[in-house]
Design a protein around this motif. Structure first.
Motif, short mmCIF file in Angstrom:
data_model
loop_
_atom_site.label_atom_id
_atom_site.label_comp_id
_atom_site.label_asym_id
_atom_site.label_seq_id
_atom_site.Cartn_x
_atom_site.Cartn_y
_atom_site.Cartn_z
N ASN A 191 -10.60 -5.31 -7.51
CA ASN A 191 -10.57 -6.18 -8.69
C ASN A 191 -11.14 -5.49 -9.92
O ASN A 191 -10.66 -5.70 -11.05
CB ASN A 191 -11.34 -7.47 -8.41
N VAL A 242 -6.91 2.15 -6.27
CA VAL A 242 -6.29 0.84 -6.04
C VAL A 242 -5.59 0.82 -4.69
O VAL A 242 -5.72 -0.15 -3.91
CB VAL A 242 -5.29 0.53 -7.18
N LEU A 300 -8.47 -3.13 -11.08
CA LEU A 300 -7.31 -3.87 -11.59
C LEU A 300 -7.59 -4.46 -12.97
O LEU A 300 -6.69 -4.52 -13.82
CB LEU A 300 -6.96 -4.98 -10.61
N ILE A 358 -1.55 1.55 -12.68
CA ILE A 358 -2.40 0.68 -11.85
C ILE A 358 -1.52 -0.16 -10.92
O ILE A 358 -1.84 -0.35 -9.74
CB ILE A 358 -3.26 -0.22 -12.76
N SER A 359 -0.40 -0.65 -11.45
CA SER A 359 0.49 -1.46 -10.61
C SER A 359 1.13 -0.63 -9.50
O SER A 359 1.45 -1.16 -8.43
CB SER A 359 1.58 -2.09 -11.48
#
Length: 492
Positions: A384, A144, A387, A399-400
């Motif tokens: 994307n 990410v 995410l 993930i964040s």
């Protein structure tokens, strides 16, 4: 007392009753001494009422027990009356039965060992599963972070040669069509029950309603999100033209605070004071970021564009939850592919209009930097995918964190490319926005977990203090015993 006499005579019954009531002191020592009486017992019949009364007694249980193997009437009578010390419930009898079945303590120990083994296996399985999730989470975080920061930097490089932010947005959104085919390939490789593409498509179409993806569902449930998707990406890319990538990436992190505020207002989510504090920190960081550049029009427009992009992104997420609810992986993949179809059918006219009005004009197709454009599109598609589908293999919080880690990556790149000047106000703004983003990652039950943790720490301290006092007291007692003179020293 429930014993009937047969017509053979009453004296026999009386003799038997007297023989049964003899004390152990005058009782015969051989079974042959009472053999006549025992023969007469064969004619005795026990009433059904007495059988029911004795059903749950110890003697009746032993009488009906099939494991001992007593068959003769003499042995049964001896067992009931306890003659000659024949007591099957005595210690010797228990020892005999202990060879057949384990003792209760041993059975409990064995059950405890089995339960401990199951617990250890369960703990081992849970730990291995958590380690796998953490390992995959680290990989997803790196993916990410690298895809988001890489796409931002490639967009910055592309605009130096090809200044067409809306056309780039349209081109990158068309790549979303690959979501559902990629999901179906993963389904074929992983699932045991494989379905055809038509079956999988019909199954995922139920997300739009009972009738599937109709024309009405397309315009009411997909088209509004297609518009929000295009606005989010266009405003973000247009802001990259105005300000540096570090400011763009850190300001876009404020979308988490906007999601909370909109969810609290529209979805009536749970109120959390810590998230209100995070939203305030995000707004304060935006103001300080504007102040760091001296409120120049160029930077103010760029910051406003990023805040608009974060706002439309938050509105997209909240409306999706409000109108469509939660989606499975296949449904989410189909939805994103439908957004690409909407982009091709209804948004294609806008880049054409911008081209002929010379707003976004390029001289020839040979002058287009296809490498950087395709690279940006691939990285954005990867971002994307991670995410939306990374939650299947790791925790959402990890993930964040990848989005937050993209900020220092962009800062390092901007520092070496001399696109940014770090002053104290800018650094404080970066720290404040990053802290607000991290506060928003706290789960809803974080206060309960904190209270439980503090309670456990207090209990451990209370357990350690008495033990420490006991050691000190025992040490003082031993010391006093050593220093105290004995009485024998005074006598001599």
């Amino acid at each position: 007392m429930g014993i009937r006499e047969f017509p053979n005579g009453t004296t026999r019954g009386k003799t038997i009753a007297i023989g049964m009531r003899r004390s152990p002191d005058v009782s015969p020592r051989r079974l042959s001494d009472i053999s006549p009486q025992l023969r007469q017992l064969k004619y005795l019949v026990v009433d059904e009422a007495i059988k029911e009364d004795l059903k749950w007694s110890r003697s009746m249980e032993d009488l009906t027990s099939a494991t001992v193997g007593l068959t003769s009437i003499e042995e049964r009578i001896l067992r009931i009356t306890g003659y000659y010390g024949y007591q099957p419930w005595a210690a010797s009898y228990k020892n005999e039965r202990s060879h057949d079945s384990p003792a209760p303590a041993e059975a409990q120990a064995q059950a405890g060992m089995e339960a401990g083994g199951r617990r250890s296996r369960c703990c081992w399985t849970c730990s291995v599963t958590q380690l796998k999730k953490i390992f995959w989470g680290v990989l997803v975080v790196l993916g990410v972070c690298s895809s988001w920061s890489g796409s931002t930097q490639l967009a910055k490089l592309t605009f130096k040669k090809f200044d067409v932010p809306f056309t780039l947005t349209w081109f990158a959104t068309n790549w979303n069509f690959l979501f559902f085919p990629l999901y179906y390939i993963g389904h074929v490789c992983k699932s045991a029950e494989k379905q055809s593409p038509q079956q999988k498509y019909r199954e995922c179409c139920r997300f739009f309603g009972d009738n599937g993806l109709t024309l009405k569902a397309f315009f009411t449930k997909a088209a509004p999100f297609g518009v929000l998707w295009t606005l989010t990406n266009y405003l973000y890319l247009h802001a990259i033209k105005k300000i540096n990538t570090t400011d763009v990436s850190v300001l876009f992190c404020c979308n988490k605070a906007f999601v909370f505020l909109l969810s609290w207002i529209i979805l009536r989510d749970r109120f959390m004071g810590v998230r209100i504090v995070a939203a305030i920190l995000a707004i304060a960081g935006i103001v300080m970021m504007t102040y760091a550049d001296g409120f120049h029009s160029h930077s103010v427009i760029g910051i406003a564009l990023v805040v608009g992009s974060a706002s439309t992104s938050a509105l997209y997420k909240v409306l999706f939850k409000l109108l469509l609810g939660s989606a499975k992986f296949g449904e989410a993949a189909l939805f994103l592919s439908v957004l690409a179809v909407f982009n091709i059918l209804f948004v294609t006219c806008i880049p054409v209009i911008l081209y002929f009005t010379n707003v976004e004009y390029w001289s020839s197709f040979d002058a287009i930097p296809w490498g950087s454009i395709c690279g940006f599109s691939v990285l954005l598609l990867t971002f994307n995918i991670l995410l939306n589908f990374g939650i299947a293999i790791t925790y959402p919080t990890l993930i964040s964190l990848g989005i937050v880690l993209s900020v220092p990556v962009n800062a390092v790149i901007d520092h070496y490319s001399r696109d940014i000047e770090f002053n104290s106000v800018r650094v404080i703004a970066l720290v404040i926005i990053g802290l607000g983003f991290l506060l928003l990652l706290l789960p809803e039950e974080w206060d309960e977990w904190l209270i439980k943790l503090l309670t456990r720490l207090k209990e451990r301290k209370k357990e350690e203090i008495p033990e420490g006092n006991g050691d000190i007291i025992s040490g003082l007692q031993n010391k006093s015993r050593r220093t105290r003179p004995s009485m024998s020293s005074f006598t001599h």
